[in-house]
Motif scaffolding. Sequence first.
Motif, PDB file in Angstrom:
ATOM      1  N   UNK A  63       0.854  -1.183   0.000  1.00  0.00           N
ATOM      2  CA  UNK A  63       0.000   0.000   0.000  1.00  0.00           C
ATOM      3  C   UNK A  63       0.890   1.234   0.000  1.00  0.00           C
ATOM      4  N   UNK A  64       0.629   2.115  -0.933  1.00  0.00           N
ATOM      5  CA  UNK A  64       1.433   3.327  -1.063  1.00  0.00           C
ATOM      6  C   UNK A  64       0.956   4.397  -0.082  1.00  0.00           C
ATOM      7  N   UNK A  65       1.684   5.509  -0.039  1.00  0.00           N
ATOM      8  CA  UNK A  65       1.302   6.596   0.860  1.00  0.00           C
ATOM      9  C   UNK A  65      -0.050   7.189   0.469  1.00  0.00           C
ATOM     10  N   UNK A  66      -0.428   7.047  -0.786  1.00  0.00           N
ATOM     11  CA  UNK A  66      -1.750   7.548  -1.222  1.00  0.00           C
ATOM     12  C   UNK A  66      -2.828   6.471  -1.100  1.00  0.00           C
ATOM     13  N   UNK A  67      -2.479   5.355  -0.458  1.00  0.00           N
ATOM     14  CA  UNK A  67      -3.381   4.214  -0.201  1.00  0.00           C
ATOM     15  C   UNK A  67      -3.715   3.396  -1.437  1.00  0.00           C
ATOM     16  N   UNK A  68      -3.026   3.608  -2.537  1.00  0.00           N
ATOM     17  CA  UNK A  68      -3.198   2.693  -3.672  1.00  0.00           C
ATOM     18  C   UNK A  68      -2.556   1.364  -3.298  1.00  0.00           C
ATOM     19  N   UNK A  69      -3.132   0.281  -3.819  1.00  0.00           N
ATOM     20  CA  UNK A  69      -2.721  -1.050  -3.372  1.00  0.00           C
ATOM     21  C   UNK A  69      -2.330  -1.957  -4.533  1.00  0.00           C
ATOM     22  N   UNK A  70      -1.528  -2.960  -4.207  1.00  0.00           N
ATOM     23  CA  UNK A  70      -1.167  -4.008  -5.158  1.00  0.00           C
ATOM     24  C   UNK A  70      -1.123  -5.342  -4.444  1.00  0.00           C
ATOM     25  N   UNK A  71      -1.446  -6.401  -5.172  1.00  0.00           N
ATOM     26  CA  UNK A  71      -1.478  -7.737  -4.592  1.00  0.00           C
ATOM     27  C   UNK A  71      -0.831  -8.742  -5.539  1.00  0.00           C
ATOM     28  N   UNK A  72      -0.239  -9.762  -4.951  1.00  0.00           N
ATOM     29  CA  UNK A  72       0.213 -10.882  -5.752  1.00  0.00           C
ATOM     30  C   UNK A  72      -1.020 -11.654  -6.205  1.00  0.00           C
ATOM     31  N   UNK A  73      -0.937 -12.292  -7.371  1.00  0.00           N
ATOM     32  CA  UNK A  73      -2.126 -12.932  -7.941  1.00  0.00           C
ATOM     33  C   UNK A  73      -2.764 -13.947  -6.997  1.00  0.00           C
ATOM     34  N   UNK A  74      -1.958 -14.643  -6.228  1.00  0.00           N
ATOM     35  CA  UNK A  74      -2.488 -15.725  -5.393  1.00  0.00           C
ATOM     36  C   UNK A  74      -3.403 -15.235  -4.272  1.00  0.00           C
ATOM     37  N   UNK A  75      -3.381 -13.941  -3.955  1.00  0.00           N
ATOM     38  CA  UNK A  75      -4.234 -13.429  -2.868  1.00  0.00           C
ATOM     39  C   UNK A  75      -5.256 -12.408  -3.357  1.00  0.00           C
ATOM     40  N   UNK A  76      -5.202 -12.046  -4.622  1.00  0.00           N
ATOM     41  CA  UNK A  76      -6.144 -11.053  -5.152  1.00  0.00           C
ATOM     42  C   UNK A  76      -7.578 -11.503  -4.935  1.00  0.00           C
ATOM     43  N   UNK A  77      -8.401 -10.578  -4.474  1.00  0.00           N
ATOM     44  CA  UNK A  77      -9.803 -10.884  -4.227  1.00  0.00           C
ATOM     45  C   UNK A  77     -10.066 -11.524  -2.868  1.00  0.00           C
ATOM     46  N   UNK A  78      -9.013 -11.901  -2.167  1.00  0.00           N
ATOM     47  CA  UNK A  78      -9.175 -12.527  -0.842  1.00  0.00           C
ATOM     48  C   UNK A  78      -8.560 -11.699   0.279  1.00  0.00           C
ATOM     49  N   UNK A  79      -7.458 -11.036   0.002  1.00  0.00           N
ATOM     50  CA  UNK A  79      -6.752 -10.229   1.009  1.00  0.00           C
ATOM     51  C   UNK A  79      -6.954  -8.748   0.703  1.00  0.00           C
ATOM     52  N   UNK A  80      -7.022  -7.954   1.765  1.00  0.00           N
ATOM     53  CA  UNK A  80      -7.119  -6.503   1.626  1.00  0.00           C
ATOM     54  C   UNK A  80      -6.134  -5.839   2.571  1.00  0.00           C
ATOM     55  N   UNK A  81      -5.256  -5.022   2.020  1.00  0.00           N
ATOM     56  CA  UNK A  81      -4.318  -4.256   2.837  1.00  0.00           C
ATOM     57  C   UNK A  81      -4.879  -2.859   3.032  1.00  0.00           C
ATOM     58  N   UNK A  82      -4.683  -2.328   4.231  1.00  0.00           N
ATOM     59  CA  UNK A  82      -5.140  -0.973   4.526  1.00  0.00           C
ATOM     60  C   UNK A  82      -4.190  -0.342   5.536  1.00  0.00           C
ATOM     61  N   UNK A  83      -4.333   0.937   5.728  1.00  0.00           N
ATOM     62  CA  UNK A  83      -3.461   1.633   6.669  1.00  0.00           C
ATOM     63  C   UNK A  83      -4.245   2.680   7.435  1.00  0.00           C
ATOM     64  N   UNK A  84      -3.794   2.948   8.650  1.00  0.00           N
ATOM     65  CA  UNK A  84      -4.347   4.014   9.474  1.00  0.00           C
ATOM     66  C   UNK A  84      -3.172   4.889   9.888  1.00  0.00           C
ATOM     67  N   UNK A  85      -3.008   6.005   9.215  1.00  0.00           N
ATOM     68  CA  UNK A  85      -1.844   6.857   9.475  1.00  0.00           C
ATOM     69  C   UNK A  85      -1.895   7.487  10.863  1.00  0.00           C
ATOM     70  N   UNK A  86      -3.093   7.678  11.408  1.00  0.00           N
ATOM     71  CA  UNK A  86      -3.204   8.241  12.752  1.00  0.00           C
ATOM     72  C   UNK A  86      -2.675   7.275  13.808  1.00  0.00           C
ATOM     73  N   UNK A  87      -2.748   5.970  13.497  1.00  0.00           N
ATOM     74  CA  UNK A  87      -2.296   4.953  14.449  1.00  0.00           C
ATOM     75  C   UNK A  87      -0.966   4.319  14.047  1.00  0.00           C
ATOM     76  N   UNK A  88      -0.361   4.813  12.970  1.00  0.00           N
ATOM     77  CA  UNK A  88       0.895   4.221  12.483  1.00  0.00           C
ATOM     78  C   UNK A  88       0.775   2.707  12.341  1.00  0.00           C
ATOM     79  N   UNK A  89      -0.317   2.264  11.748  1.00  0.00           N
ATOM     80  CA  UNK A  89      -0.594   0.831  11.670  1.00  0.00           C
ATOM     81  C   UNK A  89      -1.027   0.456  10.258  1.00  0.00           C
ATOM     82  N   UNK A  90      -0.559  -0.687   9.825  1.00  0.00           N
ATOM     83  CA  UNK A  90      -1.005  -1.256   8.552  1.00  0.00           C
ATOM     84  C   UNK A  90      -1.670  -2.601   8.852  1.00  0.00           C
TER      85      UNK A  90
END
Length: 114
Positions: free
Chosen positions: A51-78
């Motif tokens: 996940x980039x600083x602008x929250x755009x995301x990329x996934x390896x094919x094997x997890x696409x559609x099943x995994x979701x990455x996200x971030x909370x900049x206020x909590x310094x957590x991904x």
Amino acid sequence: QVQLVESGGGLAHPGGSLRLSCAFSGSFFRYTAMGWYRQAPGKERELVASIASDSSTNYVDSVKGRFTISRDNAKNTVYLQMNSLKPEDTAVYYCNSKAARFSWGRGTQVTVSA
């Protein structure tokens, strides 16, 4: 020095879900592209989601559609939301910058088994 602490792993049945968290110590988290990696026994560590600083995301094919990455900049957590888990998702999961420039944390074990 940046420290990365992963949590949230455990045992899940096939088809189940888990949510991983990664706490990042440092003041520049919001500017850092982050990634979730995994390493299965006997295999190389691989980047599965980023996940980039602008929250755009990329996934390896094997997890696409099943995994979701996200971030909370206020909590310094991904986060990594993992749904429809499969036995082949079993691995130790780590977070790091997308360029893997920080020291690795301990990771969190994910085991998918009936």
